[in-house]
Design a protein around this motif. Structure first.
Motif, PDB file in Angstrom:
ATOM      1  N   VAL A  78       0.999  -1.094   0.087  1.00 15.44           N
ATOM      2  CA  VAL A  78       0.119   0.184   0.066  1.00 15.44           C
ATOM      3  C   VAL A  78       0.875   1.365  -0.014  1.00 15.44           C
ATOM      4  CG1 VAL A  78      -1.817   1.375   1.312  1.00 15.44           C
ATOM      5  CG2 VAL A  78      -1.904  -1.154   1.291  1.00 15.44           C
ATOM      6  N   GLN A  82       1.164   4.258  -2.824  1.00 14.22           N
ATOM      7  CA  GLN A  82       0.663   5.400  -2.587  1.00 14.22           C
ATOM      8  C   GLN A  82       1.723   6.342  -3.066  1.00 14.22           C
ATOM      9  OE1 GLN A  82       0.344   5.287   1.662  1.00 14.22           O
ATOM     10  NE2 GLN A  82      -1.632   6.242   1.565  1.00 14.22           N
ATOM     11  N   ASP A 169      -4.594   5.545  -6.782  1.00 15.77           N
ATOM     12  CA  ASP A 169      -3.931   4.070  -6.320  1.00 15.77           C
ATOM     13  C   ASP A 169      -4.852   3.098  -6.532  1.00 15.77           C
ATOM     14  OD1 ASP A 169      -2.286   6.097  -5.120  1.00 15.77           O
ATOM     15  OD2 ASP A 169      -2.930   5.632  -3.179  1.00 15.77           O
ATOM     16  N   ARG A 170      -6.016   3.157  -6.365  1.00 14.37           N
ATOM     17  CA  ARG A 170      -7.040   2.067  -6.678  1.00 14.37           C
ATOM     18  C   ARG A 170      -7.116   1.704  -7.999  1.00 14.37           C
ATOM     19  NH1 ARG A 170      -9.443   6.516  -5.394  1.00 14.37           N
ATOM     20  NH2 ARG A 170     -11.159   7.503  -6.723  1.00 14.37           N
ATOM     21  N   SER A 173      -3.811  -0.305  -8.995  1.00 13.80           N
ATOM     22  CA  SER A 173      -3.974  -1.562  -8.385  1.00 13.80           C
ATOM     23  C   SER A 173      -4.795  -2.460  -9.113  1.00 13.80           C
ATOM     24  CB  SER A 173      -4.188  -1.379  -6.947  1.00 13.80           C
ATOM     25  OG  SER A 173      -4.513  -2.473  -6.450  1.00 13.80           O
ATOM     26  N   LEU A 390      -5.168   4.862   5.956  1.00 16.64           N
ATOM     27  CA  LEU A 390      -4.417   3.917   5.457  1.00 16.64           C
ATOM     28  C   LEU A 390      -3.024   3.709   6.188  1.00 16.64           C
ATOM     29  CD1 LEU A 390      -4.386   4.339   1.519  1.00 16.64           C
ATOM     30  CD2 LEU A 390      -4.857   2.481   2.856  1.00 16.64           C
ATOM     31  N   ALA A 393      -2.833   0.305   7.755  1.00 13.63           N
ATOM     32  CA  ALA A 393      -2.755  -0.687   7.072  1.00 13.63           C
ATOM     33  C   ALA A 393      -1.576  -1.632   7.231  1.00 13.63           C
ATOM     34  CB  ALA A 393      -2.767  -0.539   5.378  1.00 13.63           C
ATOM     35  N   ASP A 410      -9.534   4.366  -2.002  1.00 11.72           N
ATOM     36  CA  ASP A 410      -7.957   3.987  -2.134  1.00 11.72           C
ATOM     37  C   ASP A 410      -7.470   2.899  -1.215  1.00 11.72           C
ATOM     38  OD1 ASP A 410      -6.979   5.985  -3.782  1.00 11.72           O
ATOM     39  OD2 ASP A 410      -7.081   7.557  -2.191  1.00 11.72           O
ATOM     40  N   TRP A 411      -8.682   2.325  -0.554  1.00 12.65           N
ATOM     41  CA  TRP A 411      -8.305   1.048   0.478  1.00 12.65           C
ATOM     42  C   TRP A 411      -8.418  -0.119  -0.520  1.00 12.65           C
ATOM     43  CZ3 TRP A 411     -10.511   1.507   5.926  1.00 12.65           C
ATOM     44  CH2 TRP A 411     -10.172   2.994   6.464  1.00 12.65           C
ATOM     45  N   ILE A 414      -6.242  -3.068   0.111  1.00 11.20           N
ATOM     46  CA  ILE A 414      -6.478  -3.987   1.658  1.00 11.20           C
ATOM     47  C   ILE A 414      -7.728  -4.688   1.224  1.00 11.20           C
ATOM     48  CG2 ILE A 414      -6.907  -3.423   3.809  1.00 11.20           C
ATOM     49  CD1 ILE A 414      -4.245  -3.167   3.209  1.00 11.20           C
TER      50      ILE A 414
END
Length: 812
Positions: A78, A82, A169-170, A173, A390, A393, A410-411, A414
């Motif tokens: 993570v 970021q 970020d999401r 990913s 975050l 995390a 953005d999580w 996770i």
């Protein structure tokens, strides 16, 4: 449409232009061209195309720099994600627009403003990736949206920020996880006239039930203010279900309404730095629905038309995810987005995975920690990991249960590693719910207090296998998983129906092979949906004088209803309607309430209206209540609820059943009271059944046949009363057996009498599920239907088929 165009109007594009304008904008253009003529209102706008985005990247020489920044990325780290994501976004935000592109954008913005007779119209600026919102992939929600944008420079900055959001970020990913090339995907930006929902309400709608995939309903969520609060899950929205088949027939088919917790709303800000802000909703408004029934039905009609349009376009059933907004200045509804739903449209409902909690209800209820809205139908165990940002995390381990106030997009890296997700806030269409569905992770959202009750490291079981309500239990609760291919199940000659108590599970149960519902109990709905004794509602003024504290509790529960009786009628009708809709047009037999006096006394206000009986099981219950002067008015509310379901919602597949009817004379009196309240046997095809659970029902079956259309054998009570025992007593439990010869003779007798008099007869007890020899006996006697609990359907279907084969009822 030329692939080289930098800016285009929405009404110039359609779904064939996804590569140029992105899924969101292509869909908007398609609707403006194809659905606006049908009366669906969609705000106008224009698109800064994916070609313009690539032009911007080339002009600023950013491609190689971005590749270098992402080289060697670990998407599961993570903090690495970021750091690199921020680097890329800052590069893009620091770029400059080519002069010709900048000039074209401003020209289009000026023309849009002229259309709406404004100097500079307020617009929503939305990212739209070229791979999102396709029928078989969901990139939705990965890029940014900017609201209440006004002015040339503010607009240009928002567009640049949208370009940068292709590398949130999401989004990075997601693309890494699914093997998408970062540069194979472009980003377009839609600029659309804002709907002033900050002065009214907004939300989302789906053309199917988002949990079960049941396709015959429209689900609508809404709250006050701009729709972002609903999408983010920052509040629990109001919710409506509209049943498509009877709505198309002209009925007012709202089959469920749930008031949300709309404590806050998003409205326009007053400065360039604060384009939007969050404010509190006045308490009185919180307790009101944010849409009228008429508006809900109008939206449902639009959503159904959108689904039909796209299904024709794609040449297959295409359920839709739609965003709507109500303009407070114009007092009009608008559709602001629509995309194909991508989870249930791909699900194969012929393959059923059933998660079943084994631990008895009474035992696990003691371990219940929190509850909320269930997302999915799975069960998972793990250790709680509380997350507030975050930063937390770093201690998160794969298989932990993520517990938070609400999830942030953005999580998602996770969330992919979580065994389950639990949130304080949010409804079934919030970010956490949408992502959980896509990942196949069970989630319980909108608990209100999860972060207070659940502690770091605590081992818990998260269950979404018990209907619409999801639970978090302390410790490990035992469960089992069964996978079945429905196509491999044999077809029985004897129709297999289901006993359904909880409306929440009805849509899921409808996918099991069935011939309808042989027993839908009102008691569960009254206990869980209503919770107030009907006479406490009818005689509320008396309660106010006797017990002001109790009266206040009733006032709070019934707030928003025109009167206290309407609360009971509507709540009961919604519960019944959900079950009836799930199995429509198959028959659904609804049994009138069969509480005993001690159980009625436990309802709010019940102590003032219930006698103390030595043996409530044999006392004032069932039919004897319905015509009694002390209870008749309360029974009238049940009749009105059934009338509402059948006549207003159009669910004429509902039949009714009278329990514990001791004599034919009682049956006649009940029918007279029903008629008094407008529920007349035969009207609009209404059939009335009677429970066969007393020896007198068997002995006088010929006389009961004069008043009723059919019988349903309640083998539990019939066994108890035939053998003269208390079925709850452990001391004589060894005698209790539905297969006792005396009980079987009575059952054989009543089946024979019913058939002689042309009456239908089924059984709704547990016996056929537990004992194959008892099921064989029933089939041999020629029982019309066997109704069992949903968890026994698969097992019993196979068993009954084998019995029928043995009896020579099948050729093979």
């Amino acid at each position: 449409m030329s692939k080289n165009k930098l800016v285009v109007w929405l009404d110039e594009v359609g779904i064939e232009d996804v590569e140029l304008v992105g899924g969101k904008n292509a869909s908007l253009g398609e609707m403006i061209k194809g659905l606006s003529p049908k009366g669906i209102k969609i705000p106008m706008g224009f698109v800064v195309t994916a070609e313009a985005y690539r032009y911007f990247i080339r002009y600023n020489n950013l491609a190689e720099k971005i590749k270098e920044a992402l080289k060697g990325l670990d998407p599961n780290d993570v903090f690495d994600l970021q750091k690199r994501g921020l680097t890329v976004r800052e590069m893009i935000k620091g770029g400059e627009f080519p002069e010709d592109l900048k000039k074209t954008i401003i020209e289009y913005y000026e023309k849009l403003s002229e259309m709406y007779k404004r100097h500079r119209v307020d617009v929503a600026v939305r990212s739209s990736a070229t791979a999102e919102d396709l029928p078989d992939a969901s990139f939705a929600g990965q890029q940014e949206t900017y609201l209440n944008i006004k002015g040339d420079e503010t607009l240009l900055t928002a567009i640049k920020n949208c370009f940068a959001s292709l590398f949130t970020d999401r989004a990075i990913s997601y693309r890494e996880s699914f093997g998408f090339d970062h540069f194979a995907i472009g980003l377009a930006v839609g600029i659309q006239k804002m709907v002033r929902s900050d002065l009214a309400s907004a939300g989302v709608g789906f053309s199917l039930d988002t949990e079960s995939g049941f396709r015959d309903v429209v689900l609508i969520n809404g709250a006050y203010g701009l729709g972002e609060m609903v999408v983010q899950g920052a509040i629990t929205p109001d919710e409506w279900l509209v049943f498509k088949p009877t709505f198309k027939q002209g009925y007012e088919a709202i089959i469920e309404k749930k008031l949300g917790k709309k404590t806050h709303k998003m409205v326009y800000g007053t400065t360039d730095e604060e384009r939007v802000k969050i404010v509190q909703v006045p308490e009185e408004k919180q307790k009101q629905f944010c849409l009228t029934d008429e508006e809900v039905l109008k939206l449902a009609d639009w959503i159904m038309k959108i689904e039909e349009y796209y299904s024709e376009k794609y040449n297959k059933w295409t359920p839709m995810d739609v965003e709507w907004a109500k303009d407070g200045e114009l007092d009009e509804l608008f559709i602001v987005q629509a995309r194909p739903e991508t989870i249930h449209s791909r699900k194969d409902h012929s393959k059923i995975t059933v998660y079943k909690i084994i631990e008895p209800y009474e035992e696990r209820a003691k371990k219940r920690l929190v509850q909320g809205i269930a997302v999915g139908d799975k069960v998972a165990t793990g250790k709680v990991k509380l997350m507030y940002s975050l930063e937390d995390a770093k201690d998160f381990k794969p298989g932990d249960v993520l517990v938070t106030d609400m999830t942030d997009p953005d999580w998602e890296p996770i969330m992919k590693q979580a065994a389950a997700i639990v949130t304080n806030r949010g409804g079934r269409t919030c970010h956490a719910a949408i992502v959980a569905r896509e990942l196949g992770v069970p989630a319980v959202v909108g608990t209100g207090n999860a972060t207070e009750v659940l502690k770091d490291g605590m081992e818990v079981t998260v269950s979404c296998a018990e209907g619409d309500v999801g639970y978090v239990y302390k410790g490990v609760i035992e469960y089992e998983v069964e996978e079945v291919d429905i196509n491999t199940l044999p077809k029985t000659k004897t129709p297999i129906m289901m006993n359904v108590a909880s409306p929440e599970g009805a849509f899921d149960f409808s996918f099991l092979p069935n011939a309808g519902v042989g027993l839908a109990r009102e008691e569960f709905i009254i206990n869980n949906y209503i919770a107030i004794h009907p006479l406490a509602l009818i005689k509320f003024e008396e309660i106010k004088e006797k017990d002001p504290e109790l009266a206040q509790i009733i006032e709070d529960k019934t707030f928003g209803y025109d009167n206290k009786e309407e609360y009971f009628i509507k709540k009961l009708s919604y519960g019944i309607a959900r079950i009836a809709a799930a199995f429509y047009p198959k028959p659904v037999i609804v049994r009138f309430s069969d509480f005993k006096s001690n159980e009625y006394a436990n309802l709010i206000g019940g102590k003032y209206f219930e006698p103390k009986e030595e043996n409530p099981m044999l006392g004032w219950r069932g039919a004897s209540r319905y015509y009694s002067p002390q209870y008749k008015e309360a029974f009238g509310l049940e009749c009105k609820a059934i009338l509402r379901v059948r006549n207003k919602m159009g669910l004429t597949n509902v039949k009714v059943m009278v329990p514990f009817c001791r004599t034919p004379e009682e049956g006649k009196k009940v029918l007279e009271v029903m008629e008094e309240y407008g529920l007349r046997r035969g009207d609009n095809g209404l059939e009335v059944y009677v429970m066969c659970e007393l020896p007198s029902n068997v002995v006088l079956a010929d006389q009961f046949s004069e008043y009723f259309d059919g019988f349903s054998i309640g083998s539990n009570d019939l066994t108890q009363l035939t053998l003269g025992l208390d079925r709850d007593s452990s001391l004589i439990a060894h005698i209790y057996d539905e297969r006792n010869e005396a009980v079987k003779r009575l059952i054989a007798q009543v089946i024979k009498t019913a058939k002689q008099h042309g009456r239908k007869i089924g059984i709704c007890g547990q016996g056929p599920s537990d004992y194959p020899d008892f099921a064989q006996f029933l089939v041999e006697q020629g029982i019309d239907t066997i109704s069992i609990n949903p968890d026994a359907v698969l097992k019993t279907t196979k068993a009954v088929y084998e019995i029928e084969k043995k009896l020579g009822l099948h050729d093979n």
